[in-house]
Design a protein around this motif. Structure first.
Motif, short mmCIF file in Angstrom:
data_model
loop_
_atom_site.label_atom_id
_atom_site.label_comp_id
_atom_site.label_asym_id
_atom_site.label_seq_id
_atom_site.Cartn_x
_atom_site.Cartn_y
_atom_site.Cartn_z
N ARG A 127 1.81 0.86 11.67
CA ARG A 127 2.55 1.70 10.73
C ARG A 127 2.48 1.06 9.35
O ARG A 127 2.44 -0.18 9.23
N THR A 128 2.49 1.86 8.32
CA THR A 128 2.35 1.35 6.95
C THR A 128 3.42 1.95 6.07
O THR A 128 3.52 3.18 5.94
N VAL A 129 4.24 1.07 5.47
CA VAL A 129 5.32 1.50 4.58
C VAL A 129 4.86 1.22 3.15
O VAL A 129 4.49 0.09 2.81
N VAL A 130 4.90 2.26 2.30
CA VAL A 130 4.32 2.17 0.96
C VAL A 130 5.34 2.61 -0.09
O VAL A 130 6.05 3.59 0.08
N THR A 131 5.38 1.85 -1.18
CA THR A 131 6.10 2.27 -2.39
C THR A 131 5.13 2.19 -3.56
O THR A 131 4.48 1.15 -3.75
N ALA A 132 5.03 3.28 -4.31
CA ALA A 132 4.17 3.33 -5.50
C ALA A 132 5.04 3.57 -6.72
O ALA A 132 6.15 4.11 -6.61
N VAL A 133 4.54 3.19 -7.88
CA VAL A 133 5.29 3.38 -9.12
C VAL A 133 4.45 4.19 -10.10
O VAL A 133 3.27 3.93 -10.30
N GLU A 134 5.08 5.21 -10.69
CA GLU A 134 4.43 6.11 -11.64
C GLU A 134 4.93 5.84 -13.05
O GLU A 134 6.14 5.68 -13.27
N HIS A 135 4.01 5.79 -14.02
CA HIS A 135 4.37 5.74 -15.42
C HIS A 135 4.69 7.16 -15.86
O HIS A 135 3.82 8.03 -15.88
N VAL A 136 5.96 7.41 -16.18
CA VAL A 136 6.43 8.78 -16.37
C VAL A 136 5.68 9.48 -17.50
O VAL A 136 5.25 10.64 -17.36
N GLU A 137 5.47 8.80 -18.61
CA GLU A 137 4.85 9.44 -19.77
C GLU A 137 3.43 9.91 -19.48
O GLU A 137 3.04 11.03 -19.86
N SER A 138 2.66 9.09 -18.78
CA SER A 138 1.26 9.46 -18.52
C SER A 138 1.08 10.18 -17.20
O SER A 138 0.04 10.81 -16.96
N GLY A 139 2.08 10.08 -16.31
CA GLY A 139 1.94 10.68 -14.98
C GLY A 139 0.99 9.93 -14.08
O GLY A 139 0.54 10.46 -13.05
N ARG A 140 0.68 8.69 -14.41
CA ARG A 140 -0.31 7.90 -13.69
C ARG A 140 0.37 6.89 -12.77
O ARG A 140 1.35 6.25 -13.16
N LEU A 141 -0.16 6.76 -11.55
CA LEU A 141 0.29 5.67 -10.70
C LEU A 141 -0.26 4.37 -11.24
O LEU A 141 -1.46 4.24 -11.48
N VAL A 142 0.62 3.37 -11.42
CA VAL A 142 0.19 2.12 -12.03
C VAL A 142 0.43 0.92 -11.12
O VAL A 142 0.15 -0.21 -11.50
N GLY A 143 0.93 1.16 -9.92
CA GLY A 143 1.14 0.05 -8.99
C GLY A 143 1.58 0.56 -7.63
O GLY A 143 2.06 1.69 -7.50
N LEU A 144 1.36 -0.28 -6.62
CA LEU A 144 1.87 0.03 -5.28
C LEU A 144 1.96 -1.25 -4.45
O LEU A 144 1.35 -2.26 -4.78
N THR A 145 2.74 -1.17 -3.40
CA THR A 145 2.86 -2.28 -2.46
C THR A 145 2.97 -1.71 -1.06
O THR A 145 3.53 -0.63 -0.86
N THR A 146 2.42 -2.43 -0.07
CA THR A 146 2.41 -1.94 1.30
C THR A 146 2.86 -3.04 2.27
O THR A 146 2.61 -4.23 2.04
N ILE A 147 3.52 -2.62 3.33
CA ILE A 147 3.93 -3.51 4.42
C ILE A 147 3.41 -2.92 5.72
O ILE A 147 3.55 -1.71 5.96
N SER A 148 2.80 -3.76 6.56
CA SER A 148 2.27 -3.32 7.85
C SER A 148 3.21 -3.72 8.98
O SER A 148 3.73 -4.84 9.01
N VAL A 149 3.39 -2.78 9.90
CA VAL A 149 4.21 -3.00 11.09
C VAL A 149 3.31 -2.82 12.30
O VAL A 149 2.67 -1.79 12.45
N LEU A 150 3.25 -3.83 13.16
CA LEU A 150 2.37 -3.76 14.32
C LEU A 150 2.93 -2.81 15.36
O LEU A 150 4.14 -2.53 15.42
N ALA A 151 2.04 -2.33 16.23
CA ALA A 151 2.41 -1.27 17.15
C ALA A 151 3.45 -1.71 18.17
O ALA A 151 4.40 -0.97 18.45
N HIS A 152 3.30 -2.89 18.72
CA HIS A 152 4.12 -3.27 19.86
C HIS A 152 4.96 -4.51 19.60
O HIS A 152 5.44 -5.15 20.53
N ARG A 153 5.12 -4.83 18.30
CA ARG A 153 6.02 -5.93 17.96
C ARG A 153 6.58 -5.66 16.57
O ARG A 153 6.04 -6.12 15.57
N GLN A 154 7.67 -4.93 16.51
CA GLN A 154 8.19 -4.50 15.23
C GLN A 154 9.21 -5.46 14.64
O GLN A 154 9.77 -5.20 13.58
N ASP A 155 9.42 -6.61 15.29
CA ASP A 155 10.33 -7.60 14.71
C ASP A 155 9.65 -8.47 13.67
O ASP A 155 10.31 -9.09 12.84
N VAL A 156 8.31 -8.52 13.70
CA VAL A 156 7.53 -9.32 12.76
C VAL A 156 6.63 -8.39 11.97
O VAL A 156 5.84 -7.65 12.56
#
Length: 383
Positions: free
Chosen positions: A271-300
């Motif tokens: 599973r992949t949890v994503v947050t992206a950031v948009e520059h409002v004036e230009s409407g352009r995505l200027v950054g993002l970050t992702t976290i991976s969650v394994l299928a059968h071990r969600q504590d790590v």
């Protein structure tokens, strides 16, 4: 090792079963257990170890072929080497992960496995080998004479380490260091509020956040692809799969490639949890970050890339998106208790952000490189 001892070590390719409950899965299960025991010995926990099912799912990665060799003593698996062969880029590269049970270290098992892995890589046409060494924080010293500095970047590995001595004697050169850190989850609510306020005051309402899990919303596909392709413009958080000494990826991202990578992750149960950031004036995505969650071990869970376009630095966007994404992670996956990340020691920006979030250094990983001779004529991967 004596000649008699050497004769007891048998190196062979591991059979990968279709399922884990059949009689042909025994060696595979034993090989995965070797990796777990080695990580317990190194880090004091098995947080970084694969479960058998996770490992089986990983072997279906369409962008990387994996071959596992095992060393047996009297029929018992005492060591493994995982050989990863990229299929989409870096086609000259082979990456080795070598695990030897503690009680069999120093007996020549690792040397035989590594030599067999190098031979197989050469047969596959690979001309560059990478191997890593792992060093917990307690093994790091302030004594300059016990610090081996890499060929590029900052940091060091301990000269006195058995792993360092092994890599050097095998002809590998230390190229880079990655700092390995962890953070307890969930984040303290007061800390989250303070950091969000700090980031929002710095960017002055000029940016807005977007979130998704697993699959990027259709309207943002091309924007995310453009962001991934802007490698020269970003502040990047390195994972262990993005070794800095390897040339930049030859893959060109577009909407189709992004969908393929999402499908591949889901097929492996990630599973992949994503947050992206948009520059409002230009409407352009200027950054993002992702976290991976394994299928059968969600504590790590594992922090993957954090990217921020260079012209938007100085607005604490890395802090903004990482706080938000870690909060979303805890909401969606409440069993997550720890998050791990790897960073280049010279990446002071993200190291500072991580420290604010509560990450502490768990150790370092040394990335070693060796040029291999040309392809072996007439050899095959089963030799």
């Amino acid at each position: 090792m004596t000649v008699d001892e050497a004769k007891t070590v048998q190196v062979e390719q591991l059979w990968v079963p279709d399922t884990l409950d059949g009689p042909d899965a025994a060696d595979f299960l034993d090989a995965v257990e070797v990796g777990r025991r080695v990580r317990m010995e190194t880090w004091g926990s098995d947080d970084l170890a694969y479960t058998p099912l996770e490992k089986l799912l990983e072997l279906s990665d369409p962008y990387e072929r994996q071959i596992i060799l095992v060393a047996k003593v009297d029929g018992v698996i005492v060591g493994t080497v995982d050989i990863a062969l990229p299929l989409a880029d870096n086609l000259d590269l082979a990456e080795f992960t070598l695990d030897i049970l503690p009680e069999f270290q120093g007996r020549g098992v690792g040397r035989q496995l590594l030599e067999a892995a190098e031979q197989l890589a050469r047969a596959e046409g690979r001309t560059m080998a990478l191997v890593d060494t792992n060093h917990p924080a307690t093994s790091l010293t302030e004594i300059p004479e016990d610090q081996l500095i890499p060929g590029s970047g900052a940091g060091f590995v301990p000269v006195s380490s058995r792993e360092v001595d092994f890599a050097k004697r095998a002809g590998y050169t230390l190229q880079h260091i990655e700092q390995f850190s962890s953070c307890v989850l969930p984040l303290d609510s007061k800390l989250v509020g303070d950091l969000q306020l700090e980031a929002e005051e710095a960017n002055g309402g000029r940016y807005t956040l977007h979130h998704w899990t697993d699959r990027c919303p259709e309207p943002w596909l091309e924007a995310v692809a453009a962001l991934e392709n802007a490698a020269g413009e970003v502040v990047r958080e390195e994972g262990d799969e993005d070794a800095p000494e390897v040339e930049a990826s030859g893959m060109v991202f577009d909407a189709a490639v992004l969908r393929e990578t999402e499908d591949a992750a889901l097929a492996q149960g990630r599973r992949t949890v994503v947050t992206a950031v948009e520059h409002v004036e230009s409407g352009r995505l200027v950054g993002l970050t992702t976290i991976s969650v394994l299928a059968h071990r969600q504590d790590v869970v594992f922090q993957d890339d954090t990217l921020v376009l260079q012209e938007h630095r100085g607005n604490k966007l890395g802090l903004l998106i990482k706080v938000a994404n870690m909060e979303r992670l805890s909401e969606q996956f409440p069993d997550a208790r720890v998050i791990y990340t790897w960073n280049a020691p010279e990446n002071r920006y993200l190291l500072t952000v991580n420290k604010q979030l509560g990450f502490t250094t768990a150790g370092v990983t040394g990335l070693w490189q060796k040029e291999l001779p040309g392809r072996l004529s007439g050899a095959t991967s089963s030799d």
